[in-house]
Structures are given as C-alpha cells and as structure tokens.
Write an enzyme that holds these catalytic residues in place. Structure first.
Site, short mmCIF file in Angstrom:
data_model
loop_
_atom_site.label_atom_id
_atom_site.label_comp_id
_atom_site.label_asym_id
_atom_site.label_seq_id
_atom_site.Cartn_x
_atom_site.Cartn_y
_atom_site.Cartn_z
N CYS A 181 7.55 -6.69 3.55
CA CYS A 181 7.12 -8.20 3.53
C CYS A 181 6.85 -8.47 1.93
O CYS A 181 7.38 -9.39 1.60
CB CYS A 181 5.53 -8.14 3.86
SG CYS A 181 5.57 -7.51 5.80
N1 SAJ Z 1 0.59 -2.40 -3.68
C1 SAJ Z 1 0.25 -2.18 -4.75
N2 SAJ Z 1 -0.91 -2.48 -5.19
C2 SAJ Z 1 -1.96 -3.14 -4.41
C3 SAJ Z 1 -1.67 -3.45 -3.03
C4 SAJ Z 1 -0.23 -3.13 -2.71
O1 SAJ Z 1 0.92 -1.50 -5.58
O2 SAJ Z 1 -2.83 -3.53 -4.76
C5 SAJ Z 1 1.88 -1.97 -3.17
C6 SAJ Z 1 1.72 -0.79 -1.81
O3 SAJ Z 1 1.86 0.39 -2.52
C7 SAJ Z 1 3.33 -1.22 -1.03
C8 SAJ Z 1 3.27 -2.85 -1.21
O4 SAJ Z 1 2.53 -3.12 -2.42
O5 SAJ Z 1 4.23 -0.56 -1.72
C9 SAJ Z 1 3.01 -3.78 -0.11
O6 SAJ Z 1 1.73 -3.18 -0.02
P1 SAJ Z 1 0.75 -4.19 1.05
O7 SAJ Z 1 -0.82 -3.75 1.19
O8 SAJ Z 1 1.00 -5.54 0.69
O9 SAJ Z 1 1.47 -3.70 2.45
P2 SAJ Z 1 2.35 -4.51 3.61
O10 SAJ Z 1 3.59 -4.59 2.86
O11 SAJ Z 1 2.38 -3.67 4.65
O12 SAJ Z 1 1.74 -5.87 3.80
C10 SAJ Z 1 1.38 -6.14 4.96
C11 SAJ Z 1 1.44 -7.67 5.12
N3 SAJ Z 1 1.15 -8.43 6.20
C12 SAJ Z 1 2.05 -9.31 6.84
O13 SAJ Z 1 2.78 -9.77 5.87
C13 SAJ Z 1 1.52 -9.78 8.00
C14 SAJ Z 1 0.38 -8.42 3.87
O14 SAJ Z 1 0.35 -9.78 4.26
C15 SAJ Z 1 -0.98 -7.71 4.27
O15 SAJ Z 1 -2.17 -8.18 3.45
C16 SAJ Z 1 -0.88 -6.14 4.21
O16 SAJ Z 1 0.14 -5.71 5.07
C17 SAJ Z 1 -2.17 -5.39 4.25
O17 SAJ Z 1 -3.01 -6.12 3.82
O18 SAJ Z 1 -1.95 -4.24 4.85
#
Ligand code: SAJ
Length: 439
Positions: free
Chosen positions: A280
C-alpha cells in the site's frame, strides 16, 4: 374471483428494492486480502455472496475451507461456506449477482507506473457476465478517473445504460492486514459516477459495514484513498529524515518522538525504520503522482517522500557498517543476524519489505547474513535467497528490522557483540541493554 392464471404478473423488484429488502446477491471478483474478507462479511450480514477468483487451485483450497488470508480464519471461512458463501472460478456463476465488487490487484509496473491489467481484466469479466439492473463497485486502489475510464465503458459495452439498468461506484478498500479492526467495523467511503449510483451503492454497503460515507463522485473516493496513504508515506519519510538528523545531533529520536506524542492534539507519531514495505504505502502515492504528471503537475511531496524512504535501506546498511566499525570490525566478513523480514510486525507478509533490501545490501558488501523470522518462516526467508537461522548462535551484530513480538531480544542481545535496533524495539519493551545502538 380472478383465477390464478388471471393474476397480473408480479413486477420484478428493482435493484434498489432488492437491496432495501435485504434479499440480494453480491458477487466479489478477486478473493485476496480485500475480496475474501468482504465476501465473508457479506455472508455474515445475511447477504448471499458469490466469490470469484481466476486461480482455480486457490479456489479449490478456499472451497475446502482453507484460508491463506490472515484476516479470515479457517473457522470464519468454514462458517461462511456453511452459511451459503459460494466460491467459484467460473465467471458464469456471477450472472445472478445484483452487485459486482472488483477487488483485484493494482500493482505498479517496472517504472512505477500504474499496471491496470488486473482491473481491465476484471472489467472485461464484468462485461461478459453482468445482467441488467446491477450495481458495480471498484475497490482496487487506483488513480482518480479509473472508474470513469475503465468501469463505465465496460458496462456500456454490455449494452447497459448508467442510471437506467446499471449503477457504478468506487469504494476504496481500507483493510489493514493484521489489525484488530475487521472489514465490517471500518467506515466505507463511497462515490458513484452519478448521484443515483452513489445512493444505491451507499445503500448496498450500509448492509455490509457499520458506517458509510458517501461522497459526490467516484474521483473523490479514488483520491480519498490516495490521500490516506500518501499522508502515511510522507510522514514516515519525515520520521526517517528526522532520525538521520537526530543521529547527527547525537539525540535519541525514539525519546524525542515519545515526548512529542505526549501532546494530546495536533501530533500523530510516526517512526523511523529501515524503509517502507507492504503493498500500500510504497505504491499508492505513485498512482497520484503518475496522474498528477499527466496533468503536468509536479508532486514534490510524494517524490521527496519516495526518495527518502527508498534510501532508508542503504542508510540502514551504512549505519550497520558504522556500528561495526566502532568495534574495529568491517561489514566484509562480519556475522550478521537479521531479525524480521516481514514488512511490518506480527504478520507473515514480506512483500516490498525493506528488510530484504537491507540484508541484500549487507550481503553484497561481504557480510555473512543469517535471518531469523519465525512469523514469515524459514521457507519464505530462503525463497528470498537468504540463509535462515534460529538465532541461537553468536553474531558480530544483530539488526532488528521488523519488531515481531515473538523475538526474545534480551537473549539475542546476549549473543551478539552489538545490536542495531532500527525499530526502537528495546525501548518499546523497556529493555535497558548496554550493547544496543538505535537508528
Ligand atoms: N512504517 C514505518 N514507520 C511508521 C509506520 C509504518 O516505517 O511510523 C513502515 C512499516 O514498517 C511498513 C510500511 O511503513 O514497512 C507500511 O506500514 P503501515 O503501518 O502503513 O502498514 P500497511 O502497509 O499494512 O498499511 C495499511 C494501510 N491500509 C490500507 O491501505 C487500507 C494503511 O492505510 C493503514 O493505515 C495501515 O495498514 C495501518 O494503519 O495498519
């Protein structure tokens, strides 16, 4: 008294009446991490559901109640099947659906341009199977304009007319893999290509999820999703750049973020890491950037965030080199334990994982890399061309790349000369260990 054969033929309930009565059928095209939970949620809401996927082997597994989708347990799938959920690889089974929902992949191509082939293929299926008086909703993340550009021509190619015998909308998927929140609990944005399409789609979705947020058209709904995830990508990039600055200033960024997070308004914590993975956040902003460039607009925030985030694996590998250097060691020949290849904690998904980039860079610089990720599993680690281990050896350096709860970090730290923690994992656990260096 009129005899039976004199009775007027009963009028066929309109699509809206069928939806209002709760007796309608949803056809879900694409049974991945979005489609399968949607089909199961529909079934548990008492809506007849037909799940379609092109992959016959995958369909057969689902038909036996075997769910590879983390957010749908074996029991949930079996209960849905027992309640009538139909799973099929025959698109002809979709002809009876009152609503067709497209939940297919929307990846980027080799040059990070939108790959619309899956959406186009699903749209072609819609053209073949759609019956009059059907609602069509696209959920795949895509650039603003896709629903008009691809879905509307698909239904008109079937001889149907918008607002007469077909209604079309976009509703972004908001599945967060591994999160407690389930499909039915997450508010759904819905935007139709016409006001009637918005109204009917909002009615249908309100029987599937707790809260529906109708918007004025499909492009608003398409762009909503992209804003949500661009917001994350940009803020993660800012956290990554802040971490680099904090390192130069010899300040603990994790302590700074925790302190800033005490502000009860106007601040949401984002954290640095070895890069941004998943299907995403690294990808979704590029749909917006691509469309913006078509309109000759330079999406500077998206581009800068991508530059910062894509550089993090190299920055992380450089920091590992710096830490080893502090011990009089070089990366070349060092025994490195990589902890976690999943793209985020406690899920078994390594797609686009930055951990893999870091470990490949270190391997390329001559390190002897072994990887421990019991959540993703040794098989998957090795499928990525990396050596798997149970982390019971001794190492020059252990690198925390994904902070799975399952890691016994104190034990691992006792067997490594030094630990480089890219996730603030020791701090989160309240572990004060002398040989830990943070991002
Ligand atoms: N990450 C960081 N720092 C942060 C947050 C995330 O480095 O502060 C990294 C994570 O390690 C990962 C990547 O970014 O590698 C993405 O992390 P994510 O928490 O955004 O997880 P995703 O990719 O599963 O995002 C999904 C998304 N959901 C949809 O698109 C429907 C996102 O919008 C959600 O906010 C997220 O899940 C969530 O909150 O779990």
């Amino acid at each position: 008294m009129a005899s039976v054969n004199d009775e007027e033929p009963q009028p066929v309930p309109s699509l809206e009446e069928r939806i209002d009565s709760g007796s309608w059928t949803i056809g879900v095209i694409g049974l991945g991490y979005v489609g399968l939970p949607l089909a199961v949620a529909a079934t548990s809401s008492g809506i007849d559901a037909i799940g379609f996927d092109l992959n016959e082997g995958y369909v057969r597994a689902l038909q036996t109640g075997d769910s590879p989708i983390e957010d749908v347990s074996q029991d949930q799938l079996r209960a849905a099947l027992a309640s009538g959920l139909a799973i099929t690889s025959d698109p002809g089974d979709l002809t009876s659906a009152d609503m067709l929902v497209l939940c297919v992949p929307s990846p980027l191509g080799a040059h990070r341009e939108p790959d619309m082939s899956y959406i186009q293929s699903a749209a072609d299926t819609v053209t073949k199977v759609i019956s009059p008086h059907t609602l069509v909703s696209l959920e795949s993340t895509t650039y603003p304009g896709t629903t008009e550009d691809i879905i509307v021509p698909a239904v008109t190619a079937a001889g149907l007319e918008i607002d007469k015998d077909v209604w079309v909308a976009f509703s972004p998927e908001r599945v967060s893999p591994g999160d407690e929140l389930k499909t039915a609990d997450i508010p759904k944005v819905v935007g139709g290509v016409t006001a009637d399409s918005t109204r009917i789609a909002a009615k249908a979705y309100s029987q599937l999820v707790a809260k529906v947020h109708p918007v004025s058209d499909a492009a608003v709904a398409e762009m909503t999703k992209l804003l949500e995830n661009t917001y994350r990508a940009v803020n993660i990039a800012m956290a990554n750049e802040m971490a680099q600055m904090a390192h130069e200033l010899d300040v603990d960024i994790w302590e700074v973020i925790d302190a800033a997070a005490t502000k009860p308004f106007g601040f949401q914590p984002f954290y640095p890491g070895p890069g941004v993975g998943g299907h995403c956040i690294p990808l979704d902003p590029q749909f917006l950037a691509w469309r913006a460039r078509e309109m000759r607009f330079a999406p500077r925030f998206i581009d800068l965030a991508e530059q910062v985030n894509l550089h993090m694996p190299t920055y992380t590998a450089n920091r590992v080199g710096e830490v080893l250097n502090g011990l009089g060691k070089s990366v070349n020949g060092a025994s490195v334990l990589g902890l976690g290849v999943a793209y985020k904690p406690n899920i078994a998904d390594d797609r686009e994982s930055a951990s893999l980039d870091v470990l490949r860079i270190l391997t390329g610089r001559g390190a002897n890399v072994e990887v421990f990720d019991p959540v993703v599993g040794a098989e998957r680690v090795e499928a990525n061309g990396l050596a798997s281990t149970d982390a019971m050896g001794t190492y020059d350096i252990a690198v925390v790349l994904t902070d799975h709860d399952v890691f016994d970090l104190a034990s691992i730290a006792s067997r490594a000369a030094v630990v480089f923690d890219t996730r603030g994992a020791f701090r989160k656990r309240g572990l004060e260990v002398g040989n830990v260096v943070v991002m």
